[in-house]
Structures are given as C-alpha cells and as structure tokens.
Design a protein around this motif. Structure first.
Motif, short mmCIF file in Angstrom:
data_model
loop_
_atom_site.label_atom_id
_atom_site.label_comp_id
_atom_site.label_asym_id
_atom_site.label_seq_id
_atom_site.Cartn_x
_atom_site.Cartn_y
_atom_site.Cartn_z
N LEU A 7 -3.40 8.46 0.06
CA LEU A 7 -4.76 8.11 0.25
C LEU A 7 -5.75 9.56 0.50
O LEU A 7 -6.22 10.61 0.52
CB LEU A 7 -5.75 6.98 0.65
N LEU A 26 -2.26 8.90 4.42
CA LEU A 26 -2.26 7.32 4.63
C LEU A 26 -2.63 6.86 3.21
O LEU A 26 -2.14 7.55 2.53
CB LEU A 26 -3.92 7.48 5.03
N GLN A 28 -2.13 3.24 0.60
CA GLN A 28 -2.73 2.02 0.37
C GLN A 28 -1.68 0.89 -0.48
O GLN A 28 -1.71 1.72 -1.73
CB GLN A 28 -3.95 1.78 -0.47
N THR A 40 -3.62 -1.18 4.54
CA THR A 40 -3.45 0.98 4.24
C THR A 40 -2.68 1.04 4.81
O THR A 40 -2.07 -0.65 6.02
CB THR A 40 -5.00 1.12 5.11
N GLU B 32 -10.90 0.33 6.31
CA GLU B 32 -10.88 1.17 4.84
C GLU B 32 -11.99 1.66 5.64
O GLU B 32 -12.38 2.69 4.54
CB GLU B 32 -10.71 0.95 3.84
#
Lengths: 98, 98, 98, 98, 98
Positions: A7, A26, A28, A40, B32
């Motif tokens: 991400l 990061l 997910q 995540t 998120e």
C-alpha cells in the motif's frame, strides 16, 4: 505466509538502528476475491517491492533473520517474494492484469 | 509488525524483575482509515514513546531480546520505532498533522 | 495445525533463493461443515500435494525447518500430511468422497 | 502481551509432569471499555494471582521459560505481572476500584 | 493455551515420518458458556485423550518438543493435559457432569 498488496512506504525516523537504511512497507492481505481487503501489517522489504505489487509475506522472526542473513533482527514480518499469479481455475490473484 | 497509537502507561507494581524500571504502554492498532480502532495490546517501550504517539510495534519474543540487548526477556511485544508518516496517496497515518 | 484444501499453485519468479524449485500452494482452511471456507494462506508443499487435496498445515518456522531438513528456512507455513478422513460420527472432513 | 482478568483456576489431574504443583488459571482479555469480555485463555501463574485480579499476560514459549527459570517449559501463556492501573485520561482498566 | 473438546481422530496416511504411530486429533475450543463452539484445530495427542474429552491445548513448537522429549518435531499444537474442571462460581467447563 500470505499474499498481500503493497500500500505505501512507512516513514520512521526515530527507530532501532537495525532499521537504518531498510525499507518498511504497509501491506494489506489479498482476500479470496483477489482484492486487497484483509488485515494490514508493516513488513520489512526483502525483494525491492513497490507500491501496488503483489507480494508473499512471512510472519516469523526466523524468516527475517534468514532473508537478511543476520541473527537477531528486531522485525518479525518480511516480504519474501513477488507473486506473479495464482493459477486458480478462477484466478484469485494476478499480478499481471491489474 | 503493525502501526499503533500509544493510549496509556500501564502501572504494574508486582511483576517479574525484568520489568523493574521498564515502561509498559497500552497501544491500539491503527485501522485503514488512519484512526486507532483495532486490537489493544501491552507493549514494552523501546523508543521512549509517549501517549498519542504513532509507533511501530513488533510481536515477537526475539524482537524484544534484540532491542533490549539481553537474552530471555519475558515480554513478547515491543515498540521499535516512531512512525512519522505513511506515504500513501491518500494518507492512512500521519504522526504530524494530528 | 489445521486442515485445509489446496486451492491453487502460487507462481513467484522473483523470490528468496530458498524457494527456487519449491512449490508454494494457496490453501484454505476447512470449516466445521467440512467445506473450505476459512482463512487462506500460502504454504510450502512438504507432501507433493495437488489442487483439491485435503491437507494438514502447520504454522511454525521450526516445523518448516524440520520437514525440509535444513535450518533457517524463510518460510513459516508448511503442508505436513495428506488428510484421508476425520473419523467423526458426523464426518466433518473426508478426502475420499468429494 | 495483554491485560486480562483471572476468571477461575483450572483443575487438571492427568497432565504433563511439568505442571505438577503449578497453578493454571483461566483468564479473559479486558476490552477497551475496561470490562473482561475478550478471548479466554489458560495461563500459567507467574505472580500468585487470584480470581478477579487484573494481570498482564504474555503469549510466548520463551516468556514462560524466562519466568520459570527453566528451559523447555511445555506452556506458552503466562501471567507476568499484576496490573494496578492503566493511566488513561478516561481510565480503561483499574485494579483498585472494582 | 486453551481448553478444547476432542471432536475426532484425524487419519493421515501420507505424512511426515515424525507422525508415524502418533495420534492426531481434531479439537474445538470451548467458549465461555462451556460449550465447544470456537475455532477447530488439529493437535498432537500428548495425554491419551479420547473423543469428547476436555483437554488443555498448547500452540507452540517448543511445547511439542518438550512433551515429546525430542527436538525438531514438525508439529506446533499439542494436548498437554486433561481438564477435570474449571472452578468458576458459575462453572464454565466441567469434564465431570457432561
């Protein structure tokens, strides 16, 4: 291990010296429908991954040590491969056509 | 590893001697949408974190040993970095503008 | 350890050298009703499993090392057995009649 | 690590010899509202905890070995501290006023 | 560690040699109301457990090695005790009156 999408890079200036010069990303988890939608996590980059890449992530302190080639790495999540495709009859994940 | 917000110090008087003089912090995972809303956990502080800080947390007995620089630490969750920002096109987490 | 169904091979060309020549499989946990419907995961194949097989999966870096017969394997999920049946009065899982 | 409330002693007569003379306690995770309502788990007692106590629990085989002072303890969850309070502006957990 | 009920033996013919002659059992976690209803898992039997028994299960590669008395067991879940009762004011689990 699980398949995830990268991400974003994580910027951390004050950190344990081990992380100096190392990339944190990061990621997910990819769900069954092939889209990023699961949990995540922050992973150490072991394969020069970029944002949007589909990658294989291992959660395991030992895995980090093995990939980095150094004992006692204070990290426990690492990207260990780029995922090109999952050869499902109904493709779940494809790194090519997205 | 995951990004979390420091919620509060944890006060524990009767404890294993390892924890004498060490700071324990209640942290909550960042979701998120960039807000603290996930699972809570108690982490050893490895970076002089304060309440409200965004931090990187590792869950791994080995990580604790590595950061503390001592074998056999009876703790398995540790704060290993301050997170300054996550460089997402739509920023998920920012330690600066909150 | 848990029982899972093999969904598909995972193709990863750029990867840690350990994985060269090793098969990675996407597996999905079997739920109580005997159908694959739980979490998905990527596992190293330790038993020559094929798509549709019911298998026993271990999540543990040490398990991987033990099965592969090599220390420091950067993987933490492995298929360690074929599951033939679960001998429940009301069969939960059967590798035979599906 | 997480904060939990001790619910009840667990009585197990036939067990691995390691557990002879050791106290096993059923604990339940404290949720954000300060009440016991999360997952339950069985933990080895490392601090002479009693029913109703708020305690700090570590899930980690190494943590157990470290507290017990013995290698190879076949347990992976242990109570490592009494929690007196969590110094939140809105107190989440307090071992004093309940 | 958690309390579970033994649901059924797992039959696996093609498996890692470590498992030859060892019993694998499908277990299900006991929920707060005292009934088996949580996650299911496959555990190595360390206490000669039978279907319907209430048992204590540890998830930890080290725990398996410790109980089996052998290093490098490629299993990470093991039954380490029979649970006779949980001495709760409102009994959660009882191996006697069911």
């Amino acid at each position: 291990m699980f398949i995830a999408e990268v991400l974003a890079p994580v910027v951390a200036t004050e950190k344990h010296e081990f992380f100096a010069g190392r990339k944190l990303l990061l990621v997910q988890e990819i769900l069954e429908d092939g889209r990023a939608g699961g949990r995540t996590m922050v992973a150490l980059d072991g394969v020069q991954a970029g944002v949007g890449d589909r990658v294989l992530v291992a959660r395991n302190g030992g895995a980090v040590d093995d990939v980095i080639g150094q004992k006692d790495c204070p990290a426990n999540v690492i990207i260990i491969a780029h995922v090109d495709a999952v050869e499902h009859s109904e493709p779940l994940v494809s790194g090519c056509n997205r």
